[in-house]
Motif scaffolding. Structure first.
Motif, PDB file in Angstrom:
ATOM      1  N   LYS A  41       0.848  -1.328   0.158  1.00 51.91           N
ATOM      2  CA  LYS A  41      -0.134   0.037  -0.065  1.00 51.91           C
ATOM      3  C   LYS A  41       0.925   1.308   0.135  1.00 51.91           C
ATOM      4  O   LYS A  41       1.955   1.228   0.562  1.00 51.91           O
ATOM      5  CB  LYS A  41      -0.943  -0.187   1.222  1.00 51.91           C
ATOM      6  N   ASP A  45      -1.131   3.246  -7.838  1.00 53.23           N
ATOM      7  CA  ASP A  45      -1.963   2.307  -8.232  1.00 53.23           C
ATOM      8  C   ASP A  45      -1.252   1.428  -9.164  1.00 53.23           C
ATOM      9  O   ASP A  45      -1.612  -0.248  -9.231  1.00 53.23           O
ATOM     10  CB  ASP A  45      -2.926   2.990  -9.154  1.00 53.23           C
ATOM     11  N   SER A  93       0.457   6.774  -9.885  1.00 55.86           N
ATOM     12  CA  SER A  93      -0.772   6.842  -9.465  1.00 55.86           C
ATOM     13  C   SER A  93      -1.568   7.702 -10.421  1.00 55.86           C
ATOM     14  O   SER A  93      -1.397   8.471 -11.112  1.00 55.86           O
ATOM     15  CB  SER A  93      -0.895   7.832  -8.231  1.00 55.86           C
ATOM     16  N   HIS A 470     -12.932   6.685  -3.619  1.00 53.97           N
ATOM     17  CA  HIS A 470     -12.422   6.056  -2.213  1.00 53.97           C
ATOM     18  C   HIS A 470     -11.480   4.966  -2.674  1.00 53.97           C
ATOM     19  O   HIS A 470     -11.238   4.266  -3.526  1.00 53.97           O
ATOM     20  CB  HIS A 470     -13.585   5.381  -1.424  1.00 53.97           C
ATOM     21  N   GLU A 471     -10.559   4.739  -1.592  1.00 59.04           N
ATOM     22  CA  GLU A 471      -9.421   3.897  -1.883  1.00 59.04           C
ATOM     23  C   GLU A 471      -9.870   2.554  -2.059  1.00 59.04           C
ATOM     24  O   GLU A 471      -9.239   2.072  -2.972  1.00 59.04           O
ATOM     25  CB  GLU A 471      -8.659   4.048  -0.472  1.00 59.04           C
ATOM     26  N   ARG A 472     -11.179   2.151  -1.618  1.00 54.95           N
ATOM     27  CA  ARG A 472     -11.470   0.860  -1.783  1.00 54.95           C
ATOM     28  C   ARG A 472     -12.151   0.808  -3.157  1.00 54.95           C
ATOM     29  O   ARG A 472     -12.049  -0.440  -3.932  1.00 54.95           O
ATOM     30  CB  ARG A 472     -12.860   0.525  -0.609  1.00 54.95           C
TER      31      ARG A 472
END
Length: 562
Positions: A41, A45, A93, A470-472
């Protein structure tokens, strides 16, 4: 932004640098760049080691090249940030909008999402199971029934023209033993010493007698030929029906006997003689396979004039090549390791490069336990565990998925209780339940009057990919974007278990997304439906699509409720 799109963007950066003279690559700019999801993390991405791969050829150090690429890449559409890490890794990212567009791409593509053209133009023949038509398909055939079919499906999804073929071993002494066993059963006589036993022989005798009254009263030689043909017809039909019910389908059922009746075998021997790869010794005809790495030469015709199975195998391979197949895949059982070298040498003897035209896969044995006891099988002893029985007891989906999620060359022990339980510990249940959950969510959305937004770019009041911020959301989108690469890899490596493991990982990512309050698809209470709700509805449809597509590649159903 998918990995393929980012790869294309990086290739564009490398091309621009090369044209400007800022980068010199003697072999030219690569046509694609490997892009992966980072394991840790905070590393963006996507990640790529392209600078480390090209630095030596470019005459520079990896980190300097990475900095050069990063500077240009930061200005690319859809890229939010680029970080150079370690000796020259690029962590990228992407903007929420660029990432979110993946959902729209998946939904628009539907059942075709994940299909690529990486193997386009290749004609591939995949032969598997190829059992004798002398008894029911059983546990020993089950693994290849699953993997052979799944390999065919992923090859097709990767753009290849695939033919799934069953080679019927309908020539040889076993066919006479088969006929004699049926005759003995019909006449109430003891089974021959080399014959077949079991209740299925009695069933065949009854079916043959009913279909051909008087057949067992024919003169001995005439009776054997007639019963052999009639029993063969019934047993082969049952094998086909069993496989169809197991969701394994063949394009071609090829008879070994037809090779001899058509003259293919003599023509093959003549061709080998012309190529200088056969010789006579001890009254037998041999193929000089040791010239091409085999551990010993192989007999084609025995000293008594009888043709060997290897003569048929050679004629069969040439038949496939003459039918226009560029590549022939053989799926063989664990007791066929010795065939790998001889088949490759055979291909070389007829003038082919086996590295390009032949692929021999060996599958390891499967043991299935029930109540701690191994299910045994013995066709001759009559204690056979048939594929039909296994599918009925375990379920087609559970059995297929459980066999598909492991590499062919790994020995496998499956416990009936474990692979049939309705629990998240059971991978097939876990993946199928994730699909059923998406269906339930969408049914609830329909009850609220929610509709999927217009997914065309620029549509007024349409899908806004930037709302999936959102991150999720991002984690799920990256998982969905990975699917085409997984399918292509599974096809190129002949490893459909990669699809199964991907589905399990993606189901896990989806479940975490589902449990995140900030990522709710349905409005709460009396809240109106928002554009964010609609955007996440598109994400759920995309997830449902990918899971269904992946399960289909394994020949497993995608239930809407469980």
């Amino acid at each position: 932004m998918t990995p393929a799109q980012l790869s294309s963007t990086i290739v564009g950066v490398l091309t621009a640098l090369s044209e400007e003279g800022a980068l010199a690559l003697p072999d030219g700019v690569p046509t694609e760049v490997n892009v992966e999801r980072p394991r840790q993390k905070g590393h963006g991405d996507y990640a790529t080691n392209v600078a480390m791969q090209l630095a030596k050829k470019a005459g520079t150090n990896p980190r300097a090249l990475a900095e050069l690429i990063a500077e240009r890449l930061r200005a690319a559409d859809g890229v939010a940030a680029v970080e150079v890490a370690g000796p020259g890794f690029l962590n990228v990212s992407v903007e929420a909008g660029a990432q979110g567009r993946v959902a729209a791409e998946v939904v628009r593509a539907g059942a075709s999402y994940g299909r690529t053209e990486v193997l386009a133009g290749q004609r591939i023949n995949i032969e598997f199971i190829s059992a004798n038509p002398t008894g029911p398909l059983h546990l020993g055939h089950t693994r290849w029934a699953v993997l052979g079919d799944a390999i065919g499906r992923v090859l097709d999804a990767a753009g290849a023209e695939v033919t799934r073929e069953f080679y019927i071993n309908d020539r040889g002494v076993q066919m006479n033993h088969f006929a004699d066993s049926i005759i003995a059963s019909a006449l109430g006589e003891p089974k021959p010493e080399d014959g077949y036993a079991g209740a299925y022989i009695d069933d065949l005798a009854r079916q043959v007698g009913e279909a051909h009254p008087g057949i067992f009263e024919l003169p001995a030689d005439e009776r054997r030929a007639a019963v052999r043909a009639a029993g063969y017809e019934v047993q082969l039909r049952e094998q086909r029906e069993t496989l169809d019910a197991f969701n394994t389908h063949f394009d071609v059922w090829f008879s070994e006997l037809s090779l001899h009746e058509s003259g293919s075998v003599p023509e093959t021997l003549a061709r080998l003689k012309e190529l200088g790869h056969v010789y006579e010794e001890g009254g037998a005809l041999w193929m000089r396979t040791t010239t091409f790495g085999d551990d010993k030469d192989r007999v084609l015709i025995k000293s008594d004039g009888e043709l060997t199975y290897f003569a048929s195998d050679t004629a069969y391979y040439l038949n496939k090549r003459e039918r226009g197949f560029d590549h022939c895949i053989y799926l063989l059982g664990a007791d066929h390791h010795g065939y790998v070298g001889r088949l490759k040498a055979m291909a070389a003897c007829v003038g082919d490069d086996p590295a390009k035209t032949l692929d021999v896969m060996i599958g390891q044995l499967v043991k299935i336990l029930r109540d701690g006891e191994e299910l045994k099988l013995s066709k001759r002893a009559g204690t056979i565990v048939t594929l039909n029985e296994l599918a009925e007891d375990i379920g087609v989906d559970a059995l297929r998925y459980s066999l598909a999620r492991y590499p062919a060359d790994s020995p496998l022990v499956l416990d009936v209780a474990e692979i049939t339980k309705a629990s998240n510990d059971n991978p097939v249940y876990y993946v199928q339940y994730a699909h059923a959950r998406t269906c339930r969510m969408l049914a609830n959305a329909a009850d609220l009057g929610m509709r999927l937004p217009d997914l065309e770019p620029g549509a007024e009041n349409g899908f806004d990919p930037a709302l999936l911020d959102h991150e999720r959301d991002g984690a799920l989108l990256r998982a969905l974007a990975e699917y085409p690469r997984v399918v292509a890899s599974a096809a190129e490596l002949r490893e459909p278990h990669r699809v199964a493991r991907y589905l399990e990982d993606t189901a896990s990512v989806f479940n975490k997304w589902y449990d995140t309050k900030e990522c709710r698809m349905l409005p709460q209470g009396d809240e109106p439906v928002s554009a964010a709700n609609e955007a996440r509805m598109a994400l759920v449809v995309a997830t449902r699509t990918v899971i269904a597509n992946g399960l289909d590649l394994l020949g497993v159903s995608a239930p809407e409720r469980m």
